[in-house]
Design an enzyme around this catalytic site. Structure first.
Site, short mmCIF file in Angstrom:
data_model
loop_
_atom_site.label_atom_id
_atom_site.label_comp_id
_atom_site.label_asym_id
_atom_site.label_seq_id
_atom_site.Cartn_x
_atom_site.Cartn_y
_atom_site.Cartn_z
N CYS A 271 -102.69 14.44 31.17
CA CYS A 271 -104.04 14.48 30.58
C CYS A 271 -104.26 15.72 29.70
O CYS A 271 -103.66 16.76 29.91
CB CYS A 271 -105.08 14.51 31.68
SG CYS A 271 -104.85 13.24 32.91
N ARG B 181 -98.42 15.12 25.00
CA ARG B 181 -98.32 15.29 26.45
C ARG B 181 -98.16 13.94 27.16
O ARG B 181 -97.81 13.91 28.34
CB ARG B 181 -99.58 15.99 26.97
CG ARG B 181 -99.75 17.41 26.44
CD ARG B 181 -101.13 17.92 26.71
NE ARG B 181 -101.40 18.06 28.12
CZ ARG B 181 -101.24 19.19 28.81
NH1 ARG B 181 -100.82 20.26 28.20
NH2 ARG B 181 -101.53 19.24 30.08
N TRP C 11 -103.90 10.32 31.53
CA TRP C 11 -102.64 9.72 31.99
C TRP C 11 -102.92 9.27 33.42
O TRP C 11 -103.16 10.09 34.31
CB TRP C 11 -101.54 10.77 31.96
CG TRP C 11 -100.17 10.27 32.23
CD1 TRP C 11 -99.36 9.57 31.39
CD2 TRP C 11 -99.42 10.46 33.43
NE1 TRP C 11 -98.16 9.31 31.99
CE2 TRP C 11 -98.16 9.85 33.24
CE3 TRP C 11 -99.67 11.08 34.65
CZ2 TRP C 11 -97.17 9.84 34.22
CZ3 TRP C 11 -98.69 11.07 35.63
CH2 TRP C 11 -97.45 10.45 35.39
N ASN D 262 -108.62 17.03 34.42
CA ASN D 262 -107.16 16.93 34.58
C ASN D 262 -106.84 17.32 36.02
O ASN D 262 -107.42 18.29 36.52
CB ASN D 262 -106.42 17.91 33.67
CG ASN D 262 -106.50 17.53 32.22
OD1 ASN D 262 -107.06 16.50 31.87
ND2 ASN D 262 -105.93 18.37 31.37
N GLY D 263 -105.93 16.61 36.65
CA GLY D 263 -105.55 16.97 38.02
C GLY D 263 -105.88 15.84 38.98
O GLY D 263 -106.16 14.71 38.56
N GLU E 42 -77.54 15.21 32.27
CA GLU E 42 -78.56 15.41 31.24
C GLU E 42 -78.41 14.36 30.13
O GLU E 42 -79.41 13.82 29.64
CB GLU E 42 -78.45 16.84 30.68
CG GLU E 42 -79.37 17.19 29.53
CD GLU E 42 -80.86 17.05 29.85
OE1 GLU E 42 -81.23 16.83 31.01
OE2 GLU E 42 -81.67 17.15 28.90
N LYS F 75 -81.36 11.75 29.13
CA LYS F 75 -81.93 11.64 27.77
C LYS F 75 -81.93 10.18 27.33
O LYS F 75 -82.91 9.68 26.78
CB LYS F 75 -81.11 12.46 26.75
CG LYS F 75 -81.29 13.94 26.76
CD LYS F 75 -82.63 14.43 26.27
CE LYS F 75 -83.64 14.54 27.36
NZ LYS F 75 -83.62 15.68 28.25
N GLU G 3 -84.55 8.08 29.27
CA GLU G 3 -85.94 8.43 28.94
C GLU G 3 -86.43 7.79 27.66
O GLU G 3 -87.55 7.32 27.59
CB GLU G 3 -86.05 9.95 28.75
CG GLU G 3 -86.07 10.74 30.00
CD GLU G 3 -86.25 12.21 29.68
OE1 GLU G 3 -85.40 12.78 28.97
OE2 GLU G 3 -87.23 12.79 30.14
N HIS H 271 -64.85 6.48 43.19
CA HIS H 271 -65.47 6.22 44.49
C HIS H 271 -66.65 5.25 44.38
O HIS H 271 -67.52 5.24 45.23
CB HIS H 271 -65.91 7.54 45.13
CG HIS H 271 -64.76 8.47 45.33
ND1 HIS H 271 -63.84 8.32 46.35
CD2 HIS H 271 -64.33 9.52 44.59
CE1 HIS H 271 -62.92 9.26 46.25
NE2 HIS H 271 -63.19 10.00 45.18
N LYS I 156 -95.25 14.90 29.15
CA LYS I 156 -94.55 16.14 28.81
C LYS I 156 -94.67 17.15 29.94
O LYS I 156 -93.73 17.88 30.23
CB LYS I 156 -95.12 16.72 27.52
CG LYS I 156 -94.42 17.97 27.04
CD LYS I 156 -93.00 17.67 26.61
CE LYS I 156 -92.20 18.91 26.29
NZ LYS I 156 -90.75 18.61 26.31
C1 F6R Z 1 -86.67 15.47 30.51
C2 F6R Z 1 -87.95 16.08 30.77
C3 F6R Z 1 -88.40 16.21 32.20
C4 F6R Z 1 -88.75 17.69 32.46
C5 F6R Z 1 -89.36 17.85 33.85
C6 F6R Z 1 -89.65 19.30 34.18
O1 F6R Z 1 -86.44 15.32 29.15
O2 F6R Z 1 -88.61 16.51 29.88
O3 F6R Z 1 -87.43 15.77 33.08
O4 F6R Z 1 -87.59 18.45 32.32
O5 F6R Z 1 -90.54 17.11 33.94
O6 F6R Z 1 -90.54 19.85 33.25
P1 F6R Z 1 -90.70 21.41 33.08
O7 F6R Z 1 -89.42 21.95 32.58
O8 F6R Z 1 -91.83 21.57 32.10
O9 F6R Z 1 -91.02 21.96 34.44
#
Ligand code: F6R
Length: 610
Positions: A2, A27, A74, A100-101, A483, A487, A490, A506, A605
């Site tokens: 949010c 976000r 959100w 927010n929250g 990672e 990516k 996502e 395995h 985000k």
């Molecule tokens: C992956 C991504 C998320 C963040 C995770 C932690 O591309 O963006 O997996 O890495 O939500 O976020 P931060 O680093 O802001 O604590």
């Protein structure tokens, strides 16, 4: 997640709110709304979907409002729809607010308010706040006090902004566990959950802390604690520029952020390497370095991509510091009553600095007396402020939801911390100098990899319709495999898994056939021969092999169907290079599938709820 924007002053709030909400779109959100006072009458307009839709509904010239608040939601409680979108109002509609929250005790508050005759229209936790404040206003209490009294009954987290048409010259803002900042203009004030919404208007800001409530007018503001104690707030000047948060000529923020990694890594390094001493200087943790270098145990705690950075950190700490190191998901750490000794060092890695689980884990570790270090990107974020000390990664604003440049900047800072601590321990001057020398070459090497992006795009074209992907790597490159898979998942919604290459036998090998692309991270290092054996195992099962290989590897073509070359470097810094082609591969596959890479579905985000 949010977003909140608010304005009070002599201008029209409408375009300021819409523009601010657009700045917060990155976000992630599913509905949007504004609440305005027009000739002191409340107007609330909201919809499911995009801010552009809201903009059409509000119109550019229909309303002139000297005060207003805007929100992107959100969904947490109740599906994304117009009714559940914010602002929420009291029954008479003269009070409206955005939040927010999460309100944890909303169910019991709702039941008790319903018993008092309050009717609820939404499924949200937020609506209880509007009715609860209303119950105090009915007792002839002014808005500022009514909000403080209501908040003293609320459990959970909030960033809040509230307007009451009977007291039209103020916005009340409050914070607990969800960021909120006040922007100071010329006879006008702003509020936002993120400074990027304010940058076009002011650089003078005041960060609210947890438990603080502010009464904001055009001419000034007054901050208090929920318990009615006065607080003096410090004004901070933001250094971030508008260009930094614009796309800079790229089609998407994500591509811009991938492409600017030579500079963002350079910024993470800037002023921190001391070549003649073969070490690094990190102002924020200088006085803690001996503790770090000699601690009995180190624990990296984080979520998502930042957790992957922590896994690389584990390899670094164990190789160079010989300190037993663990990596914990913050969400697990916080609830398992972790065993923490005063001699431990706990490092919290977070791009946003606002991730709820990481923040809660930090608070728990602090309570238990460990040294808590923050590794954050967003300056002044909650994790940065709550940590005992820390290091900023200085990657600049990361707008694309999928983290890219923050990851490589996190790896850079982890390597700097390792180097600085190792030089307080057993690392020789000569070894330190060799690492510094390699470090200085990294930004150029990243540039070299980025210059091959056309080739990665061609590979993406071939595999864009795949339904599964495997990513395999060993040692330092095992977290990179995780990672790369994250990516791809996502942003392209293709199922992908990362494994240590030897684990393939395995289980995952059962998945391999001619339809399975397998990405091997296979630079020439101590495990190279083993990786080649793994590649052959996949080849024998007709898997499609994409290899990330060293520039001087002249045999890899014999085994792999596609090869992306990377320059050589030392093992510790290799993940900074090997992850780049994987970011590009995920990016181009998603673009070729016609997907919105900057705002992938269901993702946010900054995950400020558990
Ligand atoms: C992956 C991504 C998320 C963040 C995770 C932690 O591309 O963006 O997996 O890495 O939500 O976020 P931060 O680093 O802001 O604590």
């Amino acid at each position: 997640m949010c977003g909140i924007v608010g304005y009070i002053g002599s201008k029209n709030a409408v375009p300021i709110l819409i523009e601010g909400l657009k700045r917060l779109e990155y976000r992630g959100y599913d509905s949007a709304g504004v609440g305005l006072l027009v000739d002191q009458k409340p107007i609330v307009i909201k919809n499911k979907g995009k801010v552009s839709e809201l903009e059409k509904r509000v119109g550019t010239n229909v309303y002139t409002a000297p005060v207003g608040i805007g929100h992107t939601r959100w969904a947490t409680h109740g599906e994304p729809n117009e009714t559940n979108a914010h602002p929420h109002t009291n029954t008479t509609g003269d009070l409206f607010l955005i939040h927010n929250g999460i309100i944890e005790n909303f169910q019991s508050l709702r039941t008790s308010l319903q018993k008092q005759g309050y009717k609820f229209v939404s499924e949200t936790d937020t609506e209880v706040i509007a009715h609860l404040i209303d119950s105090f206003l009915k007792k002839d209490i002014d808005l500022f006090k009514a909000v403080r009294l209501a908040l003293s009954e609320i459990e959970g987290t909030y960033g809040l902004a509230i307007i009451y048409s009977k007291e039209p010259d103020r916005i009340i803002a409050a914070r607990k566990g969800s960021p909120l900042v006040i922007g100071i203009g010329d006879h006008e004030h702003y509020i936002a959950s993120d400074v990027s919404a304010l940058l076009a208007y002011t650089k003078q800001v005041v960060y609210l802390e947890d438990g603080e409530v502010a009464e904001i007018r055009a001419e000034g503001f007054l901050a208090k604690t929920i318990l009615d104690e006065d607080i003096i707030k410090e004004v901070t000047e933001i250094s971030m520029t508008m260009e930094e948060i614009d796309k800079g000529g790229y089609e998407t923020f994500m591509l811009k952020e991938i492409m600017e990694q030579p500079e963002s890594i350079q910024n993470s390094l800037r002023g921190r390497l001391i070549p003649e001493e073969g070490t690094a200087k990190l102002g924020g943790i200088e006085s803690e370095l001996v503790h770090i270098a000699r601690c009995k145990r180190a624990v990296f705690t984080a979520c998502g991509t930042s957790w992957h950075a922590g896994l690389v950190g584990e390899y670094m700490f164990e190789q160079f510091l010989r300190i037993p190191t663990e990596v914990e998901y913050a969400s697990e750490f916080r609830y398992r009553n972790p065993i923490i000794q005063p001699e431990d060092t706990i490092l919290f890695i977070s791009q946003s600095g606002e991730t709820a689980d990481t923040l809660a884990a930090l608070k728990e570790a602090k309570r238990k007396g460990a040294l808590c270090l923050g590794i954050c990107n967003v300056v002044g974020s909650s994790i940065a402020r709550e940590s005992d000390s820390g290091v900023y990664i200085h990657a600049g604003p990361e707008i694309g939801v999928a983290s890219t440049k923050a990851f490589t900047a996190q790896l850079t800072v982890l390597a700097l911390i390792t180097l600085a601590a190792a030089r307080k321990r057993d690392m020789s001057l000569a070894d330190g100098k060799a690492i510094v020398e390699e470090f200085l070459k990294i930004p150029e090497k990243v540039k070299t990899i980025l210059s091959q992006r056309k080739q990665v795009e061609e590979i993406a074209e071939i595999f864009k319709d795949a339904t599964n992907f495997l990513y395999l790597g060993r040692g330092y490159n095992f977290p990179v495999a995780l990672e790369g898979a994250l990516k791809l998942k996502e942003i392209s919604y293709i199922h992908a898994e990362g494994y240590p290459a030897a684990e393939m036998k395995h289980g995952p090998i059962a998945l391999v056939d001619e339809n399975m692309p397998v990405v091997f991270i296979a630079p020439k290092d101590s495990t190279y021969d083993k990786i080649i054996s793994n590649i052959q195992e996949v080849r024998a099962r007709r898997g499609n092999i994409i290899a990330i290989a060293s520039e001087d590897d002249d045999v890899i073509e014999k085994y792999a169907n596609y090869v992306i070359r990377i320059p050589n470097t030392i093992r510790m810094l290799m993940p900074i290079l090997t992850v780049i082609p994987l970011q590009l591969l995920a990016y181009y596959i998603a673009v070729k599938k016609g997907l919105n890479v900057d705002q992938p579905r269901n993702l946010a985000k900054s995950v400020t709820v558990e």
